[in-house]
Design a protein around this motif. Sequence first.
Motif, PDB file in Angstrom:
ATOM      1  N   SER A  70      28.888  38.693  41.549  1.00 34.05           N
ATOM      2  CA  SER A  70      28.486  37.107  42.725  1.00 34.05           C
ATOM      3  C   SER A  70      30.845  37.659  43.282  1.00 34.05           C
ATOM      4  O   SER A  70      31.052  37.113  43.444  1.00 34.05           O
ATOM      5  N   ILE A  71      30.392  38.642  43.906  1.00 29.33           N
ATOM      6  CA  ILE A  71      31.512  39.981  44.173  1.00 29.33           C
ATOM      7  C   ILE A  71      31.894  38.700  46.222  1.00 29.33           C
ATOM      8  O   ILE A  71      33.430  38.717  45.512  1.00 29.33           O
ATOM      9  N   GLY A  72      31.018  37.925  46.149  1.00 28.35           N
ATOM     10  CA  GLY A  72      31.688  37.680  47.675  1.00 28.35           C
ATOM     11  C   GLY A  72      32.139  35.742  47.222  1.00 28.35           C
ATOM     12  O   GLY A  72      32.095  35.131  47.713  1.00 28.35           O
ATOM     13  N   LEU A  77      37.044  36.177  39.841  1.00 30.52           N
ATOM     14  CA  LEU A  77      36.085  37.132  38.588  1.00 30.52           C
ATOM     15  C   LEU A  77      35.950  36.953  37.649  1.00 30.52           C
ATOM     16  O   LEU A  77      36.866  36.651  37.007  1.00 30.52           O
ATOM     17  N   ASP A  78      34.617  36.671  37.213  1.00 34.48           N
ATOM     18  CA  ASP A  78      34.367  37.124  35.970  1.00 34.48           C
ATOM     19  C   ASP A  78      34.593  38.176  34.879  1.00 34.48           C
ATOM     20  O   ASP A  78      34.086  39.061  34.888  1.00 34.48           O
ATOM     21  N   LEU A  79      36.008  38.009  34.069  1.00 33.55           N
ATOM     22  CA  LEU A  79      36.249  39.239  33.804  1.00 33.55           C
ATOM     23  C   LEU A  79      35.655  39.846  32.217  1.00 33.55           C
ATOM     24  O   LEU A  79      35.569  40.652  32.166  1.00 33.55           O
ATOM     25  N   ASP A  80      35.124  38.610  32.147  1.00 33.59           N
ATOM     26  CA  ASP A  80      34.450  38.727  30.616  1.00 33.59           C
ATOM     27  C   ASP A  80      33.383  39.443  31.404  1.00 33.59           C
ATOM     28  O   ASP A  80      32.502  40.418  29.973  1.00 33.59           O
ATOM     29  N   HIS A 100      25.118  43.451  44.223  1.00 31.21           N
ATOM     30  CA  HIS A 100      24.596  42.525  45.530  1.00 31.21           C
ATOM     31  C   HIS A 100      25.818  42.314  46.894  1.00 31.21           C
ATOM     32  O   HIS A 100      27.160  42.171  46.078  1.00 31.21           O
ATOM     33  N   VAL A 101      25.610  42.903  47.925  1.00 30.95           N
ATOM     34  CA  VAL A 101      26.694  42.310  48.739  1.00 30.95           C
ATOM     35  C   VAL A 101      26.194  41.027  49.154  1.00 30.95           C
ATOM     36  O   VAL A 101      25.759  40.359  49.926  1.00 30.95           O
TER      37      VAL A 101
END
Lengths: 293, 323
Positions: A70-72, A77-80, A100-101
């Motif tokens: 879920s980079i967008g 950000l889910d660090l785990d 994915h973008v």
Amino acid sequence: MRASAASPPRLGFGVGLRSIHFTHVLEKRPHVDFFEAVTENFLGTRGRPLEVLDRVAERWPVLLHGVSMSIGSTDPLDLDYLRRVRELALRMRSPWVSDHVCWSSTSGQHLHDLLPLPYDEPTLRHVVDRARRAQDVLGLPLAFENPSTYLAFRRSTMPEWEFVARLAEEADCGLLLDVNNVYVSAMNHGFDPERYVDAMPADRVFYFHLAGHTRLATHILDTHSDHVADPVWRLYARAQERCGGKPTLLEWDESIPTFPVLERELRRAKRAAGKGAGRLFQGRHGHARPAGK
Amino acid sequence: MTPDPDPSLASLQEWMRRRITAPGARDRRDDVEVAPSDTLDPSARLDVYAGMYFLRLREVLESDFGAVAQALGHAGFDRVVRAFLKAHPSRHYDLNAFGSRLPRFLRARSRFLSDLARVEWALTEVVHEPLAPDLDRAALAKLGPDEWEGVRFRFAPSVRLLALDFPANGYLQAVRDGKRAAIPRPSPSWLAVYRRGFLVWRMTLSRPAYRVLDALARGRTLGDALRSVVRSRDVAPAELENALFRWFRDWAGEGLFAEALPPKTRARRRAFAAVDGRTRRARAEIVRAKRFSSPAPVAAASEAVPAAATSASRTTARRRASR
């Protein structure tokens, strides 16, 4: 590690590992060069799927391909998640990881889809920043795949190919160019797919995806449920020619056929890759092992 | 420093989340945000995503709860999935865990469906649990007669024990055999679900056999487990004696037990000594750190204690591994 510091291995031609083929793969040792595993299917398990993947990784190179980074997203950000991906990638000796973008979660809810982003400057800045940070946590090169999309936002100010190419350059990451997705989105949005392929920075492309789609009356769906369509083969040949021979991965996720059908499709990919295919096996990276060894 | 997320993008994503997770939720913002294509207006384009959201998660639940889906029929399962999605939207990236709440969710609707879902969920769970080495039967054979009463068993992680109000396993088997099965009447049943190699198995149990296994799984000694069965009067003591050998032969043979823990064995003493040793070492570190007034080793040593103490505890996409 950033993509520009990486030397992507020339892996050849592989297929997506699906559970329906687990037994066949382990028993028949088919002639494919590498496998790609959907990352999330192996993060929450200590059981059978991981046992199978360990055995596959003993014999073939395994690439991890995610759907939940879920980079967008505008959620943190889910660090785990990223640390677990890193752990799995190291276990599988995956030379890079991909996603994915897109965005797929917000307000803590996972929608389990590759949702489109508006292609504008603020969104690009947002995604570039997150991609750089994700890559730092992973400690591995990250490649982003262009998604198939079914809608476009009015606020977009640049074409998707410009957004994707700039993301790769500015975040110093790799690209996973899904040729079928280029075609699907081109048909759904009315742009020229060849223009998209021609705009890709060839040195950033780590590998290609190929898959089948489903043509409906009003749009095309990226279903991974059929053979690669003829226009996609032509686009793929152009992409291979332009990018100078890159590894290729065939995806098939619905109405999954027997493994020999996938192998036949891979042989067609080799033919379609033409001259580029010859360069796919030169200078193997340390991670890669010969097929069927 | 992490920049704040773009508020405009956050608003767009939150709107789109609500738009595609609520059926029939077309609104005026559709036209404001989304461009039409030659063939689809903005709302229809959003509906593509709304449709896929429901179908994808329905497919996930159907793959984990195929017999429940069959019992409900297509429309009935659709209704359950819609209600479940509303009550329990996915909060985790791992789709393999998405159905974990369905058995309890169904409890208010149908106790039979809830039981059936528990069986199907157990099948999914054990796939994702690791295997354990086979029980060391030679070590077991060395136990003296007076030691048996105090024996405890550590179960393999890939074992689930179920006490059900309905004969749900029989229904599941009928569905898998392609037979038309009627919803059964209430009748208690007991089941062990476990994995051997790559295959998942279901073993029906009698009430007393379940009682023994359940007590053992809760960490009670074999003596306590047997006494609870005798007290329950489910089985006469003479029958219990006859059954015990058969039960343990089957359970051990099927890999339900990972380890037998005799009372005060050398192995247990070693385990205690190891934990104790780590604790002592950690304490020594703390003392040393305090002596030199250095905060960093204190933190490191303090963290080492719980990490060592919990090291034996178990921890457990669109495209998923199937059973």
